[in-house]
Design a protein around this motif. Sequence first.
Motif, PDB file in Angstrom:
ATOM      1  N   VAL A  88       0.849  -1.184   0.000  1.00  0.00           N
ATOM      2  CA  VAL A  88       0.000   0.000   0.000  1.00  0.00           C
ATOM      3  C   VAL A  88       0.888   1.238   0.000  1.00  0.00           C
ATOM      4  O   VAL A  88       1.827   1.341   0.788  1.00  0.00           O
ATOM      5  CB  VAL A  88      -0.928   0.026   1.233  1.00  0.00           C
ATOM      6  CG1 VAL A  88      -1.777   1.263   1.246  1.00  0.00           C
ATOM      7  CG2 VAL A  88      -1.788  -1.221   1.275  1.00  0.00           C
ATOM      8  N   SER A  90       1.133   5.638  -1.932  1.00  0.00           N
ATOM      9  CA  SER A  90       0.425   6.677  -2.674  1.00  0.00           C
ATOM     10  C   SER A  90       1.355   7.255  -3.732  1.00  0.00           C
ATOM     11  O   SER A  90       2.561   7.372  -3.527  1.00  0.00           O
ATOM     12  CB  SER A  90      -0.079   7.781  -1.743  1.00  0.00           C
ATOM     13  OG  SER A  90       0.998   8.436  -1.135  1.00  0.00           O
ATOM     14  N   GLN A  97      -4.162   6.745  -3.960  1.00  0.00           N
ATOM     15  CA  GLN A  97      -3.834   5.561  -3.172  1.00  0.00           C
ATOM     16  C   GLN A  97      -3.645   4.366  -4.111  1.00  0.00           C
ATOM     17  O   GLN A  97      -4.483   4.099  -4.956  1.00  0.00           O
ATOM     18  CB  GLN A  97      -4.962   5.277  -2.179  1.00  0.00           C
ATOM     19  CG  GLN A  97      -4.667   4.215  -1.175  1.00  0.00           C
ATOM     20  CD  GLN A  97      -3.710   4.682  -0.094  1.00  0.00           C
ATOM     21  OE1 GLN A  97      -3.546   5.862   0.115  1.00  0.00           O
ATOM     22  NE2 GLN A  97      -3.094   3.751   0.579  1.00  0.00           N
ATOM     23  N   THR A  99      -2.863   0.177  -4.228  1.00  0.00           N
ATOM     24  CA  THR A  99      -2.844  -1.056  -3.453  1.00  0.00           C
ATOM     25  C   THR A  99      -2.630  -2.230  -4.391  1.00  0.00           C
ATOM     26  O   THR A  99      -3.379  -2.403  -5.351  1.00  0.00           O
ATOM     27  CB  THR A  99      -4.170  -1.262  -2.693  1.00  0.00           C
ATOM     28  OG1 THR A  99      -4.418  -0.123  -1.874  1.00  0.00           O
ATOM     29  CG2 THR A  99      -4.123  -2.493  -1.834  1.00  0.00           C
ATOM     30  N   GLU A 122      -6.571   4.541  -6.956  1.00  0.00           N
ATOM     31  CA  GLU A 122      -7.717   5.383  -6.643  1.00  0.00           C
ATOM     32  C   GLU A 122      -8.086   6.270  -7.832  1.00  0.00           C
ATOM     33  O   GLU A 122      -7.237   6.911  -8.431  1.00  0.00           O
ATOM     34  CB  GLU A 122      -7.363   6.241  -5.429  1.00  0.00           C
ATOM     35  CG  GLU A 122      -8.494   7.019  -4.852  1.00  0.00           C
ATOM     36  CD  GLU A 122      -8.041   7.785  -3.620  1.00  0.00           C
ATOM     37  OE1 GLU A 122      -8.762   7.737  -2.629  1.00  0.00           O
ATOM     38  OE2 GLU A 122      -6.980   8.418  -3.666  1.00  0.00           O
TER      39      GLU A 122
END
Length: 136
Positions: A88, A90, A97, A99, A122
């Motif tokens: 995880v 950014s 974000q 992942t 994201e």
Amino acid sequence: MKSVLMAALLLSLSAGAQARSILVFKTVTKCETAQKVEGSELKVDVQEAQDGQAQLVINLSGDDEAIKVQAKKILPPPMSAGTPLKYVGSDPKTHAQVTLAIGTRPIKVGKVTGRTSSITVEKLFSNLPMVCSSVK
């Protein structure tokens, strides 16, 4: 006195060499999409350093520049079979974000054999299926 100075010099040189070697990232896992995304392939290299730091190198086959995302490696809890390993982080430019979840099930897509995984970025795409294989 000379031997004490020589010992101190040797210790300082070896400590400096060890400090530099910690920041070397090595690719441990290579992932690629099982299906094409908007006509191009998405490839992700998972790189880890000796001190436990991890980074994801995300590359679209149409782009020349890869995105490097500093990530945190999240191990599954003990005694929980089937729980994926997660990275995880950014994106430094867009602050989106990212992942990457690497599962435990084996899969074969074409000539590529590896483990099932999915990547989520994201606001771009979520749970995009991928195939990840270890680098030896």
